[in-house]
Design an enzyme around this catalytic site. Structure first.
Site, short mmCIF file in Angstrom:
data_model
loop_
_atom_site.label_atom_id
_atom_site.label_comp_id
_atom_site.label_asym_id
_atom_site.label_seq_id
_atom_site.Cartn_x
_atom_site.Cartn_y
_atom_site.Cartn_z
N HIS A 1 0.85 -1.19 0.00
CA HIS A 1 0.00 0.00 0.00
C HIS A 1 0.89 1.25 0.00
CE1 HIS A 1 -2.22 3.21 2.35
NE2 HIS A 1 -3.08 2.96 1.39
N HIS B 1 1.33 11.11 -2.30
CA HIS B 1 0.11 11.00 -1.52
C HIS B 1 -0.60 12.35 -1.57
CE1 HIS B 1 -1.92 9.39 2.40
NE2 HIS B 1 -2.62 9.15 1.31
#
Length: 554
Positions: free
Chosen positions: A215, A260
């Protein structure tokens, strides 16, 4: 050159033990070779295990145990000169459970330094580590089966290993001494796993396997302000991971970037990551890599993504059309897809999962709070805006998809099971997956028999932690991809690493039959596993807290 001159001046000021002949040291640093007496410590990357083994004259693909010793040695060798001084040896001895008293460290250093040149090289350290592992119970076992003789015959070795290890011995025709016996016991061939051997059937459909998954692969630290790194992709892939994540956003100069979103994390170019995958993806495992694309890009940047994928990966990129091969039968097995890359993403269809993970996490947060008046108004405004399902997907990017991302509501689970196709995948946040396992466990299992599910950590895990409490339950429900934060190095990741070592660390482990074959699970009598621990030594070090971190028994 300027750095070398500054280092030289510092070395001359601090110590007279220098070699200024311009030769390269053991790790290739030229112009100034700082010997092991120097108190200067380098702050760049420590030597890798391959580097240590190669410079010491060993095969980088060394047997079990030797690589671990090389990693320990490389981390301790701060100045990367190939030797350990007393200051460098001290934390290594602490890691091995020895004392931290100066006098005793001095005695140990002198003992390990066999040629008395003031520094411990790797081969000296290995010989010390082997003598340190000279376990009394092994000696007792050796002399019991050798009937007190210093040599053990091949027949006695065979009898010993069959009785004590339940394994067949290697092809040995001559008598062995105790050091040979200890090497056999600690060797990779005597491991309880199959670290270098893929022994399971790799011709089953891809969704019949558990898949080692990551992830936010690009991050080296937390989820808010850590660095994004291309080298992190290389490290994760070379550890055996086969499903990696790429969060794609619009960048500068027409180039998509990965980071991100809406945080302070740094950015890396999408095309650089694809190059890294091509160069490093199949060094550990030949089996297919899955790119989990989280697409935040505008149509122009999506076109650029499609161009990079097709240009860099070429025929390695397999689409849904490629896997059908025009025969009407899906050819989607690990064996058929060796050295291939599959992109997981939306295709723009009605059920395509165009609602990204971050948006799903925001929804989860909103549901976990009692909505106030302002939040109700915001929710009403949100409902009146176009949903992400209406987002445009570039046709070229959609055509590159090999695993179609699908979304559905929980109440639609029975219909989703009936309509599921083996190349479709649904992503669930860990809280939603946990709820499904509690309320509709058997239906969730049946879904995972027909298509893929991918579980990712909740957005509140800002420290990049992992869901260790439900990891086993996810595998027990047949979830193929439990995406973990590989930078965490926590208990969940250690368990995950051990689990995938059982099939040659290739990134794929075949699911049990009851999680592959459709229909209810047949009752199975309970299995009792009995272990006999032969020895456990130097586990506790100097404090109970440290011992708890090293070993636990449930």
């Amino acid at each position: 050159r300027l750095v070398d001159k500054l280092v030289s001046l510092l070395c001359l000021h601090s110590t007279s033990t220098l070699d200024m002949q311009g030769h390269q040291n053991l790790y290739g640093n030229a112009n100034c070779q700082v010997r092991h007496h120097s108190p200067i410590h380098w702050h760049h990357r420590h030597a890798s295990a391959d580097e240590v083994l190669r410079r010491a004259g060993h095969d980088p693909k060394a047997a079990w145990g030797l690589r671990e010793l090389a990693e320990m040695f490389g981390r301790a060798d701060h100045n990367r000169d190939g030797f350990l001084n007393k200051r460098e040896l001290a934390p290594l001895l602490k890691q091995m459970g020895f004392t931290q008293r100066r006098k005793e460290i001095k005695v140990l250093h002198a003992k390990i330094d066999e040629n008395s040149d003031g520094g411990v090289d790797f081969n000296e350290f290995v010989r010390f580590a082997i003598s340190w592992q000279d376990i009394a119970c092994l000696k007792n076992m050796f002399f019991h089966y050798s009937q007190g003789n210093p040599d053990m015959s091949p027949a006695q070795l065979q009898q010993c290993l069959k009785a004590e290890q339940i394994t067949f011995p290697p092809n040995i025709v001559n008598p062995i001494v105790f050091s040979d016996f200890s090497t056999i016991i600690h060797s990779e061939q005597n491991s309880w796993t199959y670290p270098d051997e893929v022994w399971q059937d790799m011709a089953q459909p891809l969704h019949h396997y558990f898949i080692n998954s990551s992830h936010n692969t690009y991050l080296r630290g937390n989820q808010l302000w850590s660095k994004s790194s291309i080298s992190q992709y290389a490290a994760v892939l070379q550890s055996g991971c086969r499903c990696i994540e790429l969060d794609c956003w619009d960048g500068k100069n027409g180039e998509p970037v990965i980071y991100h979103g809406h945080t302070l994390t740094t950015k890396v170019l999408f095309k650089d990551v694809i190059h890294c995958i091509k160069e490093n993806g199949f060094r550990t495992s030949a089996y297919p890599i899955i790119l989990s694309i989280e697409n935040h890009c505008s149509p122009l940047y999506q076109q650029r993504m499609a161009e990079h994928l097709t240009r860099i990966l070429g025929p390695q990129l397999k689409t849904i059309r490629d896997m059908y091969k025009g025969t009407g039968e899906l050819h989607m097995t690990p064996k058929e897809l060796q050295y291939c890359v599959i992109m997981k993403g939306g295709t723009g269809g009605l059920n395509s999962d165009l609602i990204n993970e971050s948006e799903g996490q925001e929804r989860e947060k909103r549901r976990s709070r009692r909505p106030g008046r302002a939040e109700k108004a915001a929710a009403a405004a949100l409902e009146s805006t176009p949903t992400p399902k209406q987002k445009h997907v570039d046709p070229n990017l959609a055509a590159a998809v090999g695993m179609e991302a699908i979304k559905f509501q929980v109440e639609e689970l029975p219909q989703r099971i009936e309509a599921a196709l083996p190349y479709q995948v649904t992503s669930f946040v860990e809280t939603k997956a946990s709820s499904l396992m509690q309320t509709a466990h058997q239906s969730f299992v049946e879904l995972n028999k027909r298509c893929f599910s991918r579980i990712y950590p909740h957005g509140t895990r800002l420290d990049s932690g992992n869901f260790k409490d439900i990891l086993l339950e996810l595998y027990g429900a047949g979830c193929q991809m439990a995406a973990l934060n590989f930078q965490a190095k926590d208990k969940a990741l250690r368990w995950n690493t051990a689990f995938y070592r059982t099939n040659g660390q290739c990134g794929y482990v075949l699911k049990p039959k009851h999680l592959r074959l459709e229909g209810p699970r047949q009752p199975h009598p309970p299995v009792h596993l009995k272990l006999r621990i032969l020895s456990g030594h130097r586990l506790c070090g100097h404090s109970a807290k440290w011992a708890k971190a090293l070993a636990s028994v449930n």
